[in-house]
Design a protein around this motif. Structure first.
Motif, mmCIF file in Angstrom:
data_model
loop_
_atom_site.group_PDB
_atom_site.id
_atom_site.type_symbol
_atom_site.label_atom_id
_atom_site.label_comp_id
_atom_site.label_asym_id
_atom_site.label_seq_id
_atom_site.Cartn_x
_atom_site.Cartn_y
_atom_site.Cartn_z
ATOM 1 N N SER A 98 12.012 39.595 50.437
ATOM 2 C CA SER A 98 12.278 38.602 49.319
ATOM 3 C C SER A 98 11.478 37.338 49.724
ATOM 4 O O SER A 98 11.226 36.604 48.827
ATOM 5 C CB SER A 98 13.463 38.575 48.985
ATOM 6 O OG SER A 98 14.401 38.046 49.748
ATOM 7 N N THR A 99 11.241 37.129 50.990
ATOM 8 C CA THR A 99 10.811 35.716 51.418
ATOM 9 C C THR A 99 9.123 35.926 51.351
ATOM 10 O O THR A 99 8.543 34.841 51.695
ATOM 11 C CB THR A 99 11.214 35.368 52.817
ATOM 12 O OG1 THR A 99 10.924 36.367 53.743
ATOM 13 C CG2 THR A 99 12.738 35.172 52.808
ATOM 14 N N ALA A 100 8.586 37.042 51.253
ATOM 15 C CA ALA A 100 7.222 37.382 51.269
ATOM 16 C C ALA A 100 6.370 36.474 50.169
ATOM 17 O O ALA A 100 7.052 36.104 49.340
ATOM 18 C CB ALA A 100 6.675 38.612 51.120
ATOM 19 N N PRO A 101 5.096 36.107 50.404
ATOM 20 C CA PRO A 101 4.406 35.435 49.350
ATOM 21 C C PRO A 101 4.493 36.084 47.957
ATOM 22 O O PRO A 101 4.459 37.207 48.003
ATOM 23 C CB PRO A 101 2.919 35.265 50.072
ATOM 24 C CG PRO A 101 3.192 35.656 51.375
ATOM 25 C CD PRO A 101 4.358 36.398 51.602
ATOM 26 N N GLU A 102 4.176 35.241 46.722
ATOM 27 C CA GLU A 102 4.030 36.030 45.605
ATOM 28 C C GLU A 102 3.002 37.125 45.629
ATOM 29 O O GLU A 102 1.926 36.658 46.194
ATOM 30 C CB GLU A 102 3.743 34.973 44.519
ATOM 31 C CG GLU A 102 3.532 35.601 43.173
ATOM 32 C CD GLU A 102 4.961 35.952 42.572
ATOM 33 O OE1 GLU A 102 4.745 37.037 41.729
ATOM 34 O OE2 GLU A 102 5.841 35.402 42.739
ATOM 35 N N GLY A 103 3.224 38.341 44.855
ATOM 36 C CA GLY A 103 1.973 39.278 44.869
ATOM 37 C C GLY A 103 2.309 40.413 46.038
ATOM 38 O O GLY A 103 1.680 41.243 45.840
ATOM 39 N N SER A 104 3.234 40.135 46.975
ATOM 40 C CA SER A 104 3.419 40.960 47.921
ATOM 41 C C SER A 104 4.410 42.125 47.151
ATOM 42 O O SER A 104 5.193 41.742 46.257
ATOM 43 C CB SER A 104 4.102 40.475 49.197
ATOM 44 O OG SER A 104 3.118 39.613 49.747
ATOM 45 N N PRO A 105 4.780 43.330 48.087
ATOM 46 C CA PRO A 105 5.436 44.008 47.406
ATOM 47 C C PRO A 105 7.157 43.568 47.322
ATOM 48 O O PRO A 105 7.717 43.779 46.213
ATOM 49 C CB PRO A 105 5.610 45.549 48.282
ATOM 50 C CG PRO A 105 4.210 45.191 48.863
ATOM 51 C CD PRO A 105 3.995 43.744 48.963
ATOM 52 N N GLY A 106 7.445 42.604 48.100
ATOM 53 C CA GLY A 106 8.781 42.192 48.285
ATOM 54 C C GLY A 106 9.142 40.875 47.216
ATOM 55 O O GLY A 106 10.032 40.437 46.992
ATOM 56 N N ASN A 107 7.922 40.434 46.674
ATOM 57 C CA ASN A 107 8.050 39.265 45.806
ATOM 58 C C ASN A 107 6.829 39.575 44.790
ATOM 59 O O ASN A 107 5.916 38.727 44.808
ATOM 60 C CB ASN A 107 7.655 38.025 46.488
ATOM 61 C CG ASN A 107 7.862 36.790 45.766
ATOM 62 O OD1 ASN A 107 8.305 36.556 44.615
ATOM 63 N ND2 ASN A 107 7.561 35.676 46.168
ATOM 64 N N TYR A 108 7.043 40.686 43.869
ATOM 65 C CA TYR A 108 6.047 40.764 42.862
ATOM 66 C C TYR A 108 6.533 40.579 41.391
ATOM 67 O O TYR A 108 7.485 41.104 41.025
ATOM 68 C CB TYR A 108 5.717 42.253 43.027
ATOM 69 C CG TYR A 108 4.457 42.660 42.321
ATOM 70 C CD1 TYR A 108 3.214 42.517 42.843
ATOM 71 C CD2 TYR A 108 4.500 43.059 40.990
ATOM 72 C CE1 TYR A 108 1.953 42.805 42.126
ATOM 73 C CE2 TYR A 108 3.255 43.577 40.228
ATOM 74 C CZ TYR A 108 2.242 43.280 40.788
ATOM 75 O OH TYR A 108 1.053 43.696 40.112
ATOM 76 N N THR A 109 5.676 39.852 40.675
ATOM 77 C CA THR A 109 6.032 39.854 39.142
ATOM 78 C C THR A 109 5.157 40.797 38.283
ATOM 79 O O THR A 109 3.881 40.691 38.524
ATOM 80 C CB THR A 109 5.677 38.254 38.796
ATOM 81 O OG1 THR A 109 6.584 37.312 39.498
ATOM 82 C CG2 THR A 109 5.895 38.060 37.327
ATOM 83 N N PHE A 110 5.918 41.506 37.616
ATOM 84 C CA PHE A 110 5.046 42.670 36.642
ATOM 85 C C PHE A 110 4.956 41.759 35.720
ATOM 86 O O PHE A 110 5.812 41.094 34.995
ATOM 87 C CB PHE A 110 5.879 43.677 36.334
ATOM 88 C CG PHE A 110 6.149 44.693 37.630
ATOM 89 C CD1 PHE A 110 5.130 45.616 37.866
ATOM 90 C CD2 PHE A 110 7.183 44.495 38.399
ATOM 91 C CE1 PHE A 110 5.377 46.450 39.180
ATOM 92 C CE2 PHE A 110 7.462 45.288 39.710
ATOM 93 C CZ PHE A 110 6.346 46.197 39.856
ATOM 94 N N SER A 111 3.745 41.960 35.001
ATOM 95 C CA SER A 111 3.211 41.176 33.716
ATOM 96 C C SER A 111 2.569 42.131 32.940
ATOM 97 O O SER A 111 1.656 42.612 33.224
ATOM 98 C CB SER A 111 2.532 39.943 34.048
ATOM 99 O OG SER A 111 2.402 39.208 32.823
ATOM 100 N N VAL A 112 3.001 42.265 31.555
ATOM 101 C CA VAL A 112 2.082 43.055 30.738
ATOM 102 C C VAL A 112 2.065 42.423 29.322
ATOM 103 O O VAL A 112 2.945 41.708 28.856
ATOM 104 C CB VAL A 112 2.924 44.369 30.233
ATOM 105 C CG1 VAL A 112 2.044 45.200 29.308
ATOM 106 C CG2 VAL A 112 3.104 45.098 31.433
#
Length: 601
Positions: free
Chosen positions: A180-194
């Motif tokens: 969860s400390t990974a940069p945005e966009g990594s598997p551990g910190n990913y925002t799904f957007s539709v």
């Protein structure tokens, strides 16, 4: 974001001088991007940690979260219950001030839906700490947020995919990127957007090379935001007309259907008048029921070629006898038939009994040039040489016996095009609605619509084309009535059979060595690619790969299988046989020859 002060030397990690201190710590905060005024971000902190977040209205009047276990609960950073821990030991790190949630049973099957009559145009959700633990040993990991409209059609998705070697430890990259400390966009910190119009429901779907389900059970979800679509204008007492747009009305069609919970969707088709080039689909709502029968889910959806619309529940007996026109999807239209599908769209908490009305205004838009009438496809249209042409004309009527015509294949033809057409027959004002038929061939089946009435007298409506390489000798074409039987359905099925020669097709043959006997027939297959398409793509008898010059036994049998000896194909069993050879040109264009072996029996 997290910042560390790391001290190391040639001796390893750690400070070489233990007697020092830090001072003057300063930082500048970045401004958070503004949230659009219409965007709703859910505050999970309003729910005590460990309590359920499920159900309509629990977190927001418009939102319902559902899990397969019924145990999705609120969580918060650095507090139990535990969904995951960061690699620095912080429980539920990254959920932030608004908190988050997870399935306390770690199954993680989630559905997001909205209040009746509410749809959204944007939906975002952050997934935290996924991918740094892989107890099932999967190597391909996929997570998708999938959006659906009110009719259940998929209208958008955002997919996260990544690979692993099936085992994760501190030396693996996913130990970092899945945290969860990974940069945005990594598997551990990913925002799904539709983003899509008229989103009514979303699913979060997990899968891998091992099947469905999350490969890392210890993760959480947070920062759930959505943008409700603007409230539609209130319904009116009158439908929109062609003249409202400055167009001329050519004709009108209508429907009046009873809507109720548990119904099967109703699909209706309306033939476009030949002079119409624009259609307005007015959708209306009418109360039905008994006085004081105050149902709250009298809601339905209408799917049209111009998009889907959903009514609201506009009231009860005070509206008796009124039709409220709530939407008018519309646009240029040049297809022979316009279809609408009507379905119940309430939440099922009561019967939802009411009526759906529709009024289709067919218009002549002077700004649209009429499309040229469809024409049958020819051999020359697809770059082949014409060999011969045949046709049929068959009267079609309810309860008819299917009629089969056989068209002989010319010796030098290796490709066939079957053009299918519809023609009206009848008397003026004889407006049947089931003038439909099917045309079945070895290349597939074409099914007509009912394209109109006396305004089409003398016209042919070319509605489908079936085509492909062919080598079976006779081409059977079977014509049958395809309406629902509610009226006579009298009309004509007409068609053209164009035999073509593909000059680039491979040469292929099957030579009979021993005619059909108790052990079958023995044949030798031969094939050669042409100079124009010199690369062999495939050569197969009944789907089994064969080589040029190979000798085979072909044994008629109701079941399909093959015999091999030392890995080599020796005999093929089946109800019928065909040799299919495909070669490709330098530009990738493929040509095929089909040969039906003569068994001599």
């Amino acid at each position: 974001m997290r910042i560390e002060l790391q001290l190391s030397s040639n001796m390893g990690n750690g400070a070489t001088d233990p007697f020092f201190a830090l001072t003057a710590l300063c930082y500048t905060t970045e401004e958070s991007p503004p949230v659009p005024p219409s965007t709703v971000c859910v505050d999970f902190s309003q729910i005590a940690v460990g309590n359920s977040v499920e159900g309509l209205g629990t977190l927001n009047p418009s939102l319902a979260i559902t899990s397969s276990t019924g145990n999705a609960v609120a969580m918060a950073e650095n507090m139990d219950p535990f969904a995951y821990r960061s690699r620095f030991g912080v429980t539920n790190y990254g959920m932030g001030a608004l908190g988050g949630f997870a399935d306390a049973d770690y199954v993680h099957e989630y559905d997001f839906s909205f209040a009746p009559g509410v749809t959204v145009s944007q939906f975002d959700i952050k997934m935290l700490d996924y991918g740094d633990y892989n107890p099932v040993g999967a190597t391909q990991h996929d997570v998708a947020l999938v959006a659906y409209d009110t009719a259940g059609n998929e209208i958008g998705r955002d997919t996260l995919s990544f690979q692993s070697d099936g085992f994760i430890d501190e030396t693996d990259e996913l130990w970092i990127t899945g945290d969860s400390t990974a940069p945005e966009g990594s598997p551990g910190n990913y925002t799904f957007s539709v983003s899509a119009a008229s989103i009514a429901r979303l699913n979060l779907e997990f899968s891998s090379n091992l099947g469905n389900g999350a490969t890392d059970p210890f993760f959480g979800l947070a920062v759930l935001c959505f943008e409700p679509e603007q409230t539609p204008p209130p319904p009116t007492d009158t439908p929109q007309t062609c003249e409202d747009l400055g167009y001329a009305t050519i004709a009108e069609d209508s429907w009046n259907e009873h809507i109720i919970r548990g119904m099967n969707p109703i699909t209706l088709g309306y033939a476009r008048p030949s002079a119409a080039d624009y259609a307005i689909v007015n959708t209306g709502w009418e109360w039905s029921g008994n006085p004081n029968q105050n149902q709250v889910t009298e809601i339905h959806s209408v799917v049209t070629p111009f998009g889907a619309v959903t009514s609201q529940d506009y009231g009860n007996e005070e509206l008796a006898g009124q039709v409220l026109w709530f939407a008018a999807p519309q646009g240029a239209f040049d297809q022979p038939s316009l279809q609408v599908t009507i379905d119940y769209a309430g939440d099922g908490s009561d019967a939802g009994s009411h009526r759906s009305h529709g009024r289709i205004a067919w218009c002549d838009n002077p700004n649209i040039d009429p499309p040229p009438p469809p024409e049958p496809l020819t051999c020359e249209d697809i770059g082949l040489e014409p060999v011969a042409t045949a046709d049929w004309s068959q009267h079609v009527i309810r309860n008819m016996t299917p009629v089969t015509d056989n068209f002989a294949q010319p010796d030098d033809a290796n490709y066939v095009i079957v053009n299918t057409a519809w023609a009206w027959s009848g008397r003026p004002n004889q407006h049947q609605v089931t003038e439909k038929h099917s045309v079945e061939t070895p290349l597939g089946t074409a099914v007509s619509d009912d394209y109109g009435d006396e305004e089409l007298d003398g016209e042919l409506i070319w509605y489908d084309v079936l085509q492909g390489a062919f080598g079976a000798g006779d081409l059977p074409v079977t014509i049958d009535y395809a309406g629902d039987g509610s009226d006579a359905g009298s009309h004509f099925s007409k068609g053209l059979v164009d035999w073509c020669r593909d000059p680039n097709a491979p040469a292929a043959s099957s030579t009979l060595l021993q005619p059909l006997g108790e052990n079958g027939a023995q044949v030798e297959v031969a094939f050669t690619c042409s100079d124009a398409a010199p690369t062999l793509v495939s050569a197969a008898m009944n789907g089994y790969t064969v080589e040029d010059g190979q000798v085979l036994w072909l044994v008629p049998n109701d079941n399909a299988f093959a015999n091999t000896v030392d890995g080599g194909l020796t005999a093929i069993y089946g109800p019928s046989f065909s040799l299919v050879v495909t070669c490709a040109a330098a530009d990738g264009a493929q040509s095929t020859t089909i040969v039906v072996p003569d068994l001599g029996g």
